[in-house]
Design a protein around this motif. Structure first.
Motif, PDB file in Angstrom:
ATOM      1  N   LYS A 132      96.507  15.890 -47.091  1.00 31.04           N
ATOM      2  CA  LYS A 132      96.246  17.038 -46.227  1.00 31.04           C
ATOM      3  C   LYS A 132      96.780  16.803 -44.818  1.00 31.04           C
ATOM      4  CE  LYS A 132      92.551  20.015 -44.550  1.00 31.04           C
ATOM      5  NZ  LYS A 132      91.104  20.248 -44.489  1.00 31.04           N
ATOM      6  N   THR A 133      96.516  15.644 -44.246  1.00 36.70           N
ATOM      7  CA  THR A 133      96.957  15.388 -42.877  1.00 36.70           C
ATOM      8  C   THR A 133      98.466  15.237 -42.772  1.00 36.70           C
ATOM      9  OG1 THR A 133      96.595  13.002 -43.087  1.00 36.70           O
ATOM     10  CG2 THR A 133      94.779  14.306 -42.184  1.00 36.70           C
ATOM     11  N   ARG A 134      99.113  14.767 -43.829  1.00 38.60           N
ATOM     12  CA  ARG A 134     100.564  14.572 -43.789  1.00 38.60           C
ATOM     13  C   ARG A 134     101.349  15.740 -44.393  1.00 38.60           C
ATOM     14  NH1 ARG A 134     101.404   8.104 -44.707  1.00 38.60           N
ATOM     15  NH2 ARG A 134     100.109   7.502 -42.937  1.00 38.60           N
ATOM     16  N   GLY A 135     100.645  16.729 -44.919  1.00 40.26           N
ATOM     17  CA  GLY A 135     101.306  17.910 -45.462  1.00 40.26           C
ATOM     18  C   GLY A 135     101.997  17.683 -46.800  1.00 40.26           C
ATOM     19  N   TRP A 136     101.527  16.711 -47.551  1.00 38.86           N
ATOM     20  CA  TRP A 136     102.115  16.439 -48.864  1.00 38.86           C
ATOM     21  C   TRP A 136     101.658  17.497 -49.859  1.00 38.86           C
ATOM     22  CZ3 TRP A 136     100.244  10.685 -49.170  1.00 38.86           C
ATOM     23  CH2 TRP A 136     100.952   9.921 -48.237  1.00 38.86           C
ATOM     24  N   ASP A 137     102.516  17.815 -50.833  1.00 38.09           N
ATOM     25  CA  ASP A 137     102.126  18.774 -51.865  1.00 38.09           C
ATOM     26  C   ASP A 137     101.531  18.082 -53.081  1.00 38.09           C
ATOM     27  OD1 ASP A 137     104.496  17.686 -52.802  1.00 38.09           O
ATOM     28  OD2 ASP A 137     105.347  19.581 -53.449  1.00 38.09           O
ATOM     29  N   LYS A 138     101.574  16.734 -53.109  1.00 35.80           N
ATOM     30  CA  LYS A 138     100.960  16.017 -54.230  1.00 35.80           C
ATOM     31  C   LYS A 138     100.683  14.570 -53.868  1.00 35.80           C
ATOM     32  CE  LYS A 138     105.027  16.229 -56.724  1.00 35.80           C
ATOM     33  NZ  LYS A 138     105.852  16.094 -57.917  1.00 35.80           N
ATOM     34  N   THR A 139      99.847  13.969 -54.705  1.00 33.42           N
ATOM     35  CA  THR A 139      99.570  12.540 -54.623  1.00 33.42           C
ATOM     36  C   THR A 139      99.924  11.928 -55.969  1.00 33.42           C
ATOM     37  OG1 THR A 139      97.269  12.916 -55.249  1.00 33.42           O
ATOM     38  CG2 THR A 139      97.743  12.754 -52.890  1.00 33.42           C
ATOM     39  N   TYR A 140     100.038  10.597 -55.988  1.00 36.22           N
ATOM     40  CA  TYR A 140     100.472   9.886 -57.187  1.00 36.22           C
ATOM     41  C   TYR A 140      99.357   8.971 -57.671  1.00 36.22           C
ATOM     42  CZ  TYR A 140     104.900  11.660 -55.583  1.00 36.22           C
ATOM     43  OH  TYR A 140     105.907  12.497 -55.177  1.00 36.22           O
ATOM     44  N   TRP A 141      99.052   9.098 -58.973  1.00 35.71           N
ATOM     45  CA  TRP A 141      97.941   8.354 -59.554  1.00 35.71           C
ATOM     46  C   TRP A 141      98.455   7.514 -60.716  1.00 35.71           C
ATOM     47  CZ3 TRP A 141      92.660  11.132 -59.276  1.00 35.71           C
ATOM     48  CH2 TRP A 141      92.571  11.889 -58.110  1.00 35.71           C
ATOM     49  N   ALA A 142      98.320   6.201 -60.618  1.00 41.36           N
ATOM     50  CA  ALA A 142      98.754   5.278 -61.671  1.00 41.36           C
ATOM     51  C   ALA A 142      97.549   4.938 -62.543  1.00 41.36           C
ATOM     52  CB  ALA A 142      99.339   4.011 -61.051  1.00 41.36           C
ATOM     53  N   ILE A 143      97.723   5.078 -63.861  1.00 40.69           N
ATOM     54  CA  ILE A 143      96.590   4.950 -64.775  1.00 40.69           C
ATOM     55  C   ILE A 143      96.940   4.022 -65.929  1.00 40.69           C
ATOM     56  CG2 ILE A 143      94.933   6.211 -66.202  1.00 40.69           C
ATOM     57  CD1 ILE A 143      95.779   8.742 -64.498  1.00 40.69           C
ATOM     58  N   ASP A 144      96.182   2.945 -66.048  1.00 40.89           N
ATOM     59  CA  ASP A 144      96.334   1.979 -67.129  1.00 40.89           C
ATOM     60  C   ASP A 144      95.729   2.558 -68.415  1.00 40.89           C
ATOM     61  OD1 ASP A 144      96.808  -0.570 -68.371  1.00 40.89           O
ATOM     62  OD2 ASP A 144      94.735  -1.142 -67.958  1.00 40.89           O
ATOM     63  N   ILE A 145      96.072   1.971 -69.546  1.00 40.07           N
ATOM     64  CA  ILE A 145      95.554   2.435 -70.839  1.00 40.07           C
ATOM     65  C   ILE A 145      94.350   1.611 -71.293  1.00 40.07           C
ATOM     66  CG2 ILE A 145      96.053   2.757 -73.304  1.00 40.07           C
ATOM     67  CD1 ILE A 145      99.014   3.138 -72.539  1.00 40.07           C
ATOM     68  N   HIS A 146      94.591   0.341 -71.493  1.00 41.09           N
ATOM     69  CA  HIS A 146      93.598  -0.530 -72.148  1.00 41.09           C
ATOM     70  C   HIS A 146      92.427  -0.859 -71.231  1.00 41.09           C
ATOM     71  CE1 HIS A 146      97.582  -1.282 -73.974  1.00 41.09           C
ATOM     72  NE2 HIS A 146      96.882  -1.023 -75.060  1.00 41.09           N
ATOM     73  N   GLU A 147      91.240  -0.631 -71.724  1.00 40.52           N
ATOM     74  CA  GLU A 147      89.982  -0.828 -71.003  1.00 40.52           C
ATOM     75  C   GLU A 147      89.862   0.093 -69.788  1.00 40.52           C
ATOM     76  OE1 GLU A 147      87.999  -4.737 -71.072  1.00 40.52           O
ATOM     77  OE2 GLU A 147      89.975  -5.517 -71.654  1.00 40.52           O
ATOM     78  N   THR A 148      90.686   1.145 -69.794  1.00 36.81           N
ATOM     79  CA  THR A 148      90.632   2.161 -68.750  1.00 36.81           C
ATOM     80  C   THR A 148      90.525   3.541 -69.388  1.00 36.81           C
ATOM     81  OG1 THR A 148      91.949   0.738 -67.304  1.00 36.81           O
ATOM     82  CG2 THR A 148      91.786   3.046 -66.689  1.00 36.81           C
ATOM     83  N   ILE A 149      91.510   3.891 -70.216  1.00 34.26           N
ATOM     84  CA  ILE A 149      91.474   5.152 -70.960  1.00 34.26           C
ATOM     85  C   ILE A 149      90.886   4.925 -72.349  1.00 34.26           C
ATOM     86  CG2 ILE A 149      92.838   7.001 -71.986  1.00 34.26           C
ATOM     87  CD1 ILE A 149      94.983   6.486 -69.849  1.00 34.26           C
ATOM     88  N   LEU A 150      91.406   3.912 -73.022  1.00 38.01           N
ATOM     89  CA  LEU A 150      91.029   3.655 -74.420  1.00 38.01           C
ATOM     90  C   LEU A 150      90.276   2.334 -74.561  1.00 38.01           C
ATOM     91  CD1 LEU A 150      94.413   4.593 -76.145  1.00 38.01           C
ATOM     92  CD2 LEU A 150      92.377   6.044 -75.900  1.00 38.01           C
ATOM     93  N   GLU A 151      89.305   2.361 -75.451  1.00 35.84           N
ATOM     94  CA  GLU A 151      88.574   1.136 -75.772  1.00 35.84           C
ATOM     95  C   GLU A 151      89.484   0.223 -76.589  1.00 35.84           C
ATOM     96  OE1 GLU A 151      84.707   1.762 -77.493  1.00 35.84           O
ATOM     97  OE2 GLU A 151      84.313   3.471 -76.175  1.00 35.84           O
ATOM     98  N   PRO A 152      89.612  -1.036 -76.197  1.00 33.98           N
ATOM     99  CA  PRO A 152      90.517  -1.935 -76.920  1.00 33.98           C
ATOM    100  C   PRO A 152      89.991  -2.277 -78.306  1.00 33.98           C
ATOM    101  CG  PRO A 152      89.268  -3.142 -75.288  1.00 33.98           C
ATOM    102  CD  PRO A 152      88.915  -1.693 -75.111  1.00 33.98           C
ATOM    103  N   ASN A 153      90.924  -2.584 -79.217  1.00 36.33           N
ATOM    104  CA  ASN A 153      90.517  -3.046 -80.546  1.00 36.33           C
ATOM    105  C   ASN A 153      91.070  -4.441 -80.840  1.00 36.33           C
ATOM    106  OD1 ASN A 153      93.220  -2.637 -81.114  1.00 36.33           O
ATOM    107  ND2 ASN A 153      92.877  -0.917 -82.508  1.00 36.33           N
ATOM    108  N   TRP A 154      91.883  -4.977 -79.940  1.00 35.50           N
ATOM    109  CA  TRP A 154      92.457  -6.327 -80.040  1.00 35.50           C
ATOM    110  C   TRP A 154      93.170  -6.564 -81.366  1.00 35.50           C
ATOM    111  CZ3 TRP A 154      87.632  -5.603 -77.708  1.00 35.50           C
ATOM    112  CH2 TRP A 154      87.627  -5.795 -76.330  1.00 35.50           C
ATOM    113  N   SER A 155      93.780  -5.530 -81.909  1.00 36.21           N
ATOM    114  CA  SER A 155      94.528  -5.644 -83.155  1.00 36.21           C
ATOM    115  C   SER A 155      96.023  -5.793 -82.853  1.00 36.21           C
ATOM    116  CB  SER A 155      94.306  -4.398 -84.014  1.00 36.21           C
ATOM    117  OG  SER A 155      95.201  -4.380 -85.104  1.00 36.21           O
ATOM    118  N   ASP A 156      96.687  -6.628 -83.607  1.00 34.91           N
ATOM    119  CA  ASP A 156      98.139  -6.758 -83.482  1.00 34.91           C
ATOM    120  C   ASP A 156      98.877  -5.651 -84.215  1.00 34.91           C
ATOM    121  OD1 ASP A 156      97.946  -9.074 -81.968  1.00 34.91           O
ATOM    122  OD2 ASP A 156      98.127 -10.406 -83.703  1.00 34.91           O
TER     123      ASP A 156
END
Length: 149
Positions: free
Chosen positions: A14-38
């Motif tokens: 807002k203060t810098r007048g940007w039209d977007k922000t950037y969000w980095a999102i991991d998968i394992h133990e963040t989005i999905l529950e791990p299963n530790w399978s190969d």
């Protein structure tokens, strides 16, 4: 912790007048529950992760970057899984929208404003609810001429 990062990102935009922000999102133990399978990719979402990501990835004022150490063949499968749940990432492990400048070299580390990473303190069991609440406090605001693009 995650709500502080979200608040800071939106206030900076807002203060810098940007039209977007950037969000980095991991998968394992963040989005999905791990299963530790190969052999078998995990597909079980953490509670509220799917709902939060559906909101995040459809907002025009947020650019979501999949931030993962997964192998390329796995990334394709994860992207298909997410797309089947109406979750879409703009980039994987890169942010070509932010170029190198005097104050930052982004050739090996992509630029982002918010990081979802279990190793950085994101708690998938409790933080997705906080993310949803934070997004409700910061509704998407884009000028009419930008929506048409």
């Amino acid at each position: 912790m995650i709500t502080k990062a979200i608040k800071k990102a939106f206030e900076l935009a807002k203060t810098r007048g940007w039209d977007k922000t950037y969000w980095a999102i991991d998968i394992h133990e963040t989005i999905l529950e791990p299963n530790w399978s190969d052999n078998e990719l995990p597909t079980k979402f953490y509670p509220l992760a799917k709902e939060a990501l559906q909101t995040l990835t459809c907002r025009r004022d947020i650019c979501c970057i999949l931030y993962t150490c997964s192998h390329p063949s796995e990334i394709e499968k994860y992207c298909a899984l997410f797309a089947a749940h109406n979750i879409y990432f703009s980039y994987v492990n890169e942010n070509p929208e932010v170029i190198n400048k005097r104050y930052g070299n982004y050739s090996k580390k992509p630029y982002f404003n918010v990081l979802f990473e279990d190793k950085a303190g994101f708690d998938a069991l409790s933080d997705w609810k906080k993310v949803i609440s934070a997004l409700e406090q910061y509704p998407e605001v884009i000028k009419a001429q930008q929506k048409s693009s």
